[in-house]
Design a protein around this motif. Structure first.
Motif, PDB file in Angstrom:
ATOM      1  N   UNK A   1       0.816  -1.216   0.000  1.00 40.52           N
ATOM      2  CA  UNK A   1       0.000   0.000   0.000  1.00 40.52           C
ATOM      3  C   UNK A   1       0.852   1.270   0.000  1.00 40.52           C
ATOM      4  N   UNK A   2       1.908   1.316   0.806  1.00 42.06           N
ATOM      5  CA  UNK A   2       2.669   2.553   1.001  1.00 42.06           C
ATOM      6  C   UNK A   2       3.331   3.074  -0.273  1.00 42.06           C
ATOM      7  N   UNK A   3       4.063   2.240  -1.039  1.00 40.15           N
ATOM      8  CA  UNK A   3       4.671   2.789  -2.260  1.00 40.15           C
ATOM      9  C   UNK A   3       3.644   3.284  -3.261  1.00 40.15           C
ATOM     10  N   UNK A   4       2.498   2.639  -3.345  1.00 36.95           N
ATOM     11  CA  UNK A   4       1.455   3.104  -4.263  1.00 36.95           C
ATOM     12  C   UNK A   4       0.911   4.448  -3.797  1.00 36.95           C
ATOM     13  N   UNK A   5       0.705   4.584  -2.488  1.00 38.89           N
ATOM     14  CA  UNK A   5       0.208   5.851  -1.950  1.00 38.89           C
ATOM     15  C   UNK A   5       1.187   6.986  -2.236  1.00 38.89           C
ATOM     16  N   UNK A   6       2.481   6.731  -2.065  1.00 39.85           N
ATOM     17  CA  UNK A   6       3.478   7.760  -2.331  1.00 39.85           C
ATOM     18  C   UNK A   6       3.587   8.048  -3.819  1.00 39.85           C
ATOM     19  N   UNK A   7       3.325   7.035  -4.623  1.00 36.37           N
ATOM     20  CA  UNK A   7       3.320   7.243  -6.070  1.00 36.37           C
ATOM     21  C   UNK A   7       2.166   8.137  -6.488  1.00 36.37           C
ATOM     22  N   UNK A   8       1.012   8.022  -5.794  1.00 34.67           N
ATOM     23  CA  UNK A   8      -0.100   8.933  -6.063  1.00 34.67           C
ATOM     24  C   UNK A   8       0.340  10.385  -5.890  1.00 34.67           C
ATOM     25  N   UNK A   9       1.159  10.626  -4.849  1.00 30.90           N
ATOM     26  CA  UNK A   9       1.631  11.990  -4.601  1.00 30.90           C
ATOM     27  C   UNK A   9       2.514  12.468  -5.752  1.00 30.90           C
ATOM     28  N   UNK A  10       3.404  11.584  -6.198  1.00 29.97           N
ATOM     29  CA  UNK A  10       4.431  12.005  -7.153  1.00 29.97           C
ATOM     30  C   UNK A  10       3.924  12.137  -8.579  1.00 29.97           C
ATOM     31  N   UNK A  11       2.930  11.347  -8.955  1.00 28.97           N
ATOM     32  CA  UNK A  11       2.569  11.239 -10.360  1.00 28.97           C
ATOM     33  C   UNK A  11       2.098  12.547 -10.978  1.00 28.97           C
ATOM     34  N   UNK A  12       1.314  13.326 -10.235  1.00 28.01           N
ATOM     35  CA  UNK A  12       0.782  14.556 -10.812  1.00 28.01           C
ATOM     36  C   UNK A  12       1.272  15.806 -10.090  1.00 28.01           C
TER      37      UNK A  12
ATOM     38  N   UNK B   1      -4.836   3.969   0.053  1.00 26.87           N
ATOM     39  CA  UNK B   1      -3.725   4.567  -0.681  1.00 26.87           C
ATOM     40  C   UNK B   1      -4.112   5.930  -1.241  1.00 26.87           C
ATOM     41  N   UNK B   2      -5.330   6.040  -1.746  1.00 29.37           N
ATOM     42  CA  UNK B   2      -5.806   7.325  -2.255  1.00 29.37           C
ATOM     43  C   UNK B   2      -5.857   8.353  -1.137  1.00 29.37           C
ATOM     44  N   UNK B   3      -6.355   7.947   0.031  1.00 33.67           N
ATOM     45  CA  UNK B   3      -6.440   8.876   1.165  1.00 33.67           C
ATOM     46  C   UNK B   3      -5.065   9.397   1.546  1.00 33.67           C
ATOM     47  N   UNK B   4      -4.070   8.508   1.609  1.00 32.16           N
ATOM     48  CA  UNK B   4      -2.716   8.932   1.948  1.00 32.16           C
ATOM     49  C   UNK B   4      -2.140   9.818   0.846  1.00 32.16           C
ATOM     50  N   UNK B   5      -2.361   9.392  -0.398  1.00 32.24           N
ATOM     51  CA  UNK B   5      -1.838  10.161  -1.525  1.00 32.24           C
ATOM     52  C   UNK B   5      -2.431  11.550  -1.619  1.00 32.24           C
ATOM     53  N   UNK B   6      -3.742  11.657  -1.418  1.00 27.04           N
ATOM     54  CA  UNK B   6      -4.406  12.961  -1.453  1.00 27.04           C
ATOM     55  C   UNK B   6      -3.862  13.869  -0.360  1.00 27.04           C
ATOM     56  N   UNK B   7      -3.692  13.319   0.840  1.00 24.37           N
ATOM     57  CA  UNK B   7      -3.142  14.117   1.940  1.00 24.37           C
ATOM     58  C   UNK B   7      -1.747  14.625   1.588  1.00 24.37           C
ATOM     59  N   UNK B   8      -0.939  13.781   0.970  1.00 26.63           N
ATOM     60  CA  UNK B   8       0.405  14.195   0.581  1.00 26.63           C
ATOM     61  C   UNK B   8       0.399  15.291  -0.468  1.00 26.63           C
ATOM     62  N   UNK B   9      -0.475  15.147  -1.476  1.00 28.50           N
ATOM     63  CA  UNK B   9      -0.582  16.182  -2.520  1.00 28.50           C
ATOM     64  C   UNK B   9      -1.019  17.508  -1.915  1.00 28.50           C
ATOM     65  N   UNK B  10      -1.969  17.458  -0.982  1.00 28.46           N
ATOM     66  CA  UNK B  10      -2.438  18.684  -0.337  1.00 28.46           C
ATOM     67  C   UNK B  10      -1.305  19.366   0.426  1.00 28.46           C
ATOM     68  N   UNK B  11      -0.484  18.581   1.117  1.00 26.56           N
ATOM     69  CA  UNK B  11       0.636  19.154   1.865  1.00 26.56           C
ATOM     70  C   UNK B  11       1.657  19.776   0.918  1.00 26.56           C
TER      71      UNK B  11
END
Length: 604
Positions: free
Chosen positions: A52-63, A276-286
């Motif tokens: 789950x974690x690498x996918x969540x961090x990838x959500x942050x990085x992709x866009x 993963x989406x929840x973690x990724x969204x939080x990261x993008x917001x930060x």
């Protein structure tokens, strides 16, 4: 002006080289471990068993791309904090993806998001979806490769073409040999560089100014923290244009873009995808919050001595790079860290695009026509396709660099043109069971024509009477400010569209055409989506609507069922619009938000 050559120290080059080397190493490692990328499932979906974690961090990085980082900081510097409302829009987009779209993708077990369109409508509608993605993604990759090219040209004097080629070669190699696992694990590493680069700008800027209250006061006095609630759609940035328009813009990214959908499907279950989406969204917001803070801090730092006014910087997109070089000109390694963060943002975005394009090409174009090709040969073909798209992005980046628009606005324009109508297709299919294939194609074509007309019209007849630009001044500059100066290749200078003067009459009486063309770019995705839905539904009823009882319930998402916590059963039944439940398995599908799939046992 001084030349930019020599601003990079040996330490800076070392930091940048280490980042590129690690990215390459991760890709090569993934090519020789596990199943060695011999099947499409492993190469394109990481065998659907990623953590789950690498996918969540990838959500942050992709866009979180280089144009986004550079463009948002420059936008806040020039026009204030309005763009920051996109942070809330990202949150709503993530919720929409989790509640409505991810359940459908998991129940269908698809590889390409556009397989859904054929399952719901027909082959022609699927081709429309493929056309949108393949029209958008190479352009977007070319754009995000131009971002770090500009940064390197500014800080190190390396030619734009040289840095574009470096980016393209590194990214294409590790993606084409390492597959989705390489993309995800390099994203984990690269997001750390992105955070570090932006944090360095914020922390050092605050330290130099000395007091956070001074930054706040400078922003308040110049109205950079004010929000405009004017409903006029021609105003470039207001609460409504940024927040509502942003929900559609970020919504299409998180719901129907193959780059994101492919990441959802690398996970073992729907529940993991939502986390993963929840973690990724939080990261993008930060990340975007930090970029907005960096923009405000830049203004406070240069208050009364604006580099744009002095001509030291040609465009707002270059301000963040200038600011970093000014802050850290005597600190070897930090400029390299920042440029590495820009490169990281680019590599993560481009690698995602390359892998997604390979998936769409194989699944949506090649496989349906050549079903007898062995799996291993199909995987090799996917690698070759990905490599070719990487090279194509290098060429497109040069073309984009010659166009006349700001980085940030160009991103929104190309996404709106292709993805507004695409989002409309999925909305027609998932939420409106009466829509048919004729309506879907008609709505899509009309929306593409309408959106492209508005975008082209806004370029030919620009209107800035309702601009958001706030005053900048250089009246308090000392004779020697100590700021870094630089030169860029004039062949690659892109004049900002939003600084062009309007040809309107002084009495502000505008023709209907000029009013349409003056609509803020932030509304374009919304316009494309709504046009597809409205025209698609009208044509569907004219040509004979689909009978909801004949609809496969796996392709339908009842809004009431997705929001089951606040709806009585009678309301849920009504909102299913007549979609037939044939048995217990279909009941489980319709109530998927309540009975989430957590593993293979749930499907028994």
């Amino acid at each position: 002006m001084e030349t930019a050559v020599g601003l990079f120290s040996i330490a800076d080059y070392v930091v940048l080289s280490v980042m590129l080397l690690i990215s390459m190493t991760v890709g090569i490692y993934q090519a020789f471990t596990g199943g060695k990328q011999r099947t499409n499932d492993e190469f394109l979906l990481a065998n659907r068993n990623m953590n789950l974690l690498p996918v969540a961090m990838s959500f942050m990085a992709s866009f979180v791309s280089a144009p986004a980082i550079l463009g948002v900081a420059g936008e806040v510097y020039v026009s204030g904090i309005h763009w920051g409302l996109n942070i809330l829009a990202v949150l709503f987009a993530g919720i929409i993806a989790c509640r409505f779209f991810i359940p459908v993708y998991f129940r269908l077990e698809i590889v390409s998001a556009y397989e859904y369109l054929e399952l719901r409508f027909n082959r022609a509608v699927r081709i429309c979806g493929v056309f949108s993605f393949m029209g958008l993604t190479p352009l977007f990759m070319g754009l995000v490769m131009y971002g770090p090219a500009l940064a390197l040209n500014v800080v190190a004097g390396i030619s734009l073409w040289g840095s574009v080629i470096i980016t393209g070669v590194v990214c294409t190699i590790y993606t084409s040999v390492g597959g989705m696992k390489a993309v995800l694990w390099t994203d984990v590493f690269q997001i750390l560089f992105i955070f570090a680069g932006i944090l360095s700008a914020v922390i050092e800027g605050c330290r130099r100014i000395g007091n956070v209250s001074d930054i706040w006061a400078a922003a308040v006095i110049t109205k950079r923290l004010d929000f405009n609630f004017n409903p006029d759609p021609s105003i470039r940035h207001t609460f409504w244009t940024v927040f509502v328009g942003g929900i559609f813009f970020w919504g299409q990214i998180y719901t129907v873009n193959q780059t994101m959908v492919q990441r959802y499907l690398t996970l073992r279950s729907e529940r993991e995808a939502k986390i993963a989406v929840a973690i990724g969204v939080a990261g993008v917001m930060v990340i975007f919050l930090l970029v907005c803070i960096a923009g405000v801090t830049m203004y406070a730092y240069y208050e009364g001595c604006d580099p744009l006014t002095l001509g030291l910087v040609q465009k707002p997109d270059q301000m963040l790079v200038y600011y970093i070089m000014d802050l850290f000109r005597n600190t070897p390694g930090i400029p390299g860290l920042f440029v590495a963060s820009i490169f990281s943002a680019t590599l993560s975005t481009v690698s995602s695009g390359v892998n997604a394009l390979a998936a769409v090409t194989v699944q949506d174009i090649i496989r349906p026509h050549f079903k007898g090709i062995p799996e291993r040969r199909m995987t090799r073909l996917a690698k070759v396709v990905g490599f070719c798209f990487g090279l194509l992005a290098v060429l497109i980046s040069y073309i984009i660099s010659l166009l006349g628009s700001t980085l940030l606005q160009f991103v929104f324009n190309i996404f709106a043109l292709f993805c507004g109508p695409l989002l409309g297709l999925f909305c027609l299919g998932m939420f409106l069971p009466w829509s048919n294939s004729k309506g879907a194609v008609s709505g899509y074509c009309f929306a593409m024509l309408l959106t492209s007309t508005i975008i082209i019209g806004s370029i030919i007849h620009p209107d800035t009477t309702a601009t958001n630009k706030l005053p900048l001044s250089a009246e308090f500059c000392q004779e020697n400010t100590g700021n870094v100066t630089f030169t860029t290749d004039p062949a690659f200078t892109m004049p900002s569209m939003n600084t062009t003067t309007s040809g309107m009459d002084t009495d502000n009486i505008r023709s209907v055409a000029s009013q349409v063309f003056s609509v803020s770019y932030a509304w374009y995705t919304c316009i494309g989506c709504l046009a597809t839905v409205v025209v698609g539904l009208l044509v569907s009823f004219i040509t004979g609507p689909t009978n909801p009882q004949d609809l496969d319930p796996k392709t339908f998402m009842s809004v009431a069922d997705a929001m089951y916590c606040c709806c009585p059963n009678s309301c849920k039944t009504f909102c299913r619009c007549g979609v037939t439940l044939n048995g217990p398995s279909d009941i489980k599908i319709i109530h998927n938000m309540e009975l989430e799939t957590t593993g293979p046992e749930d499907e028994k």
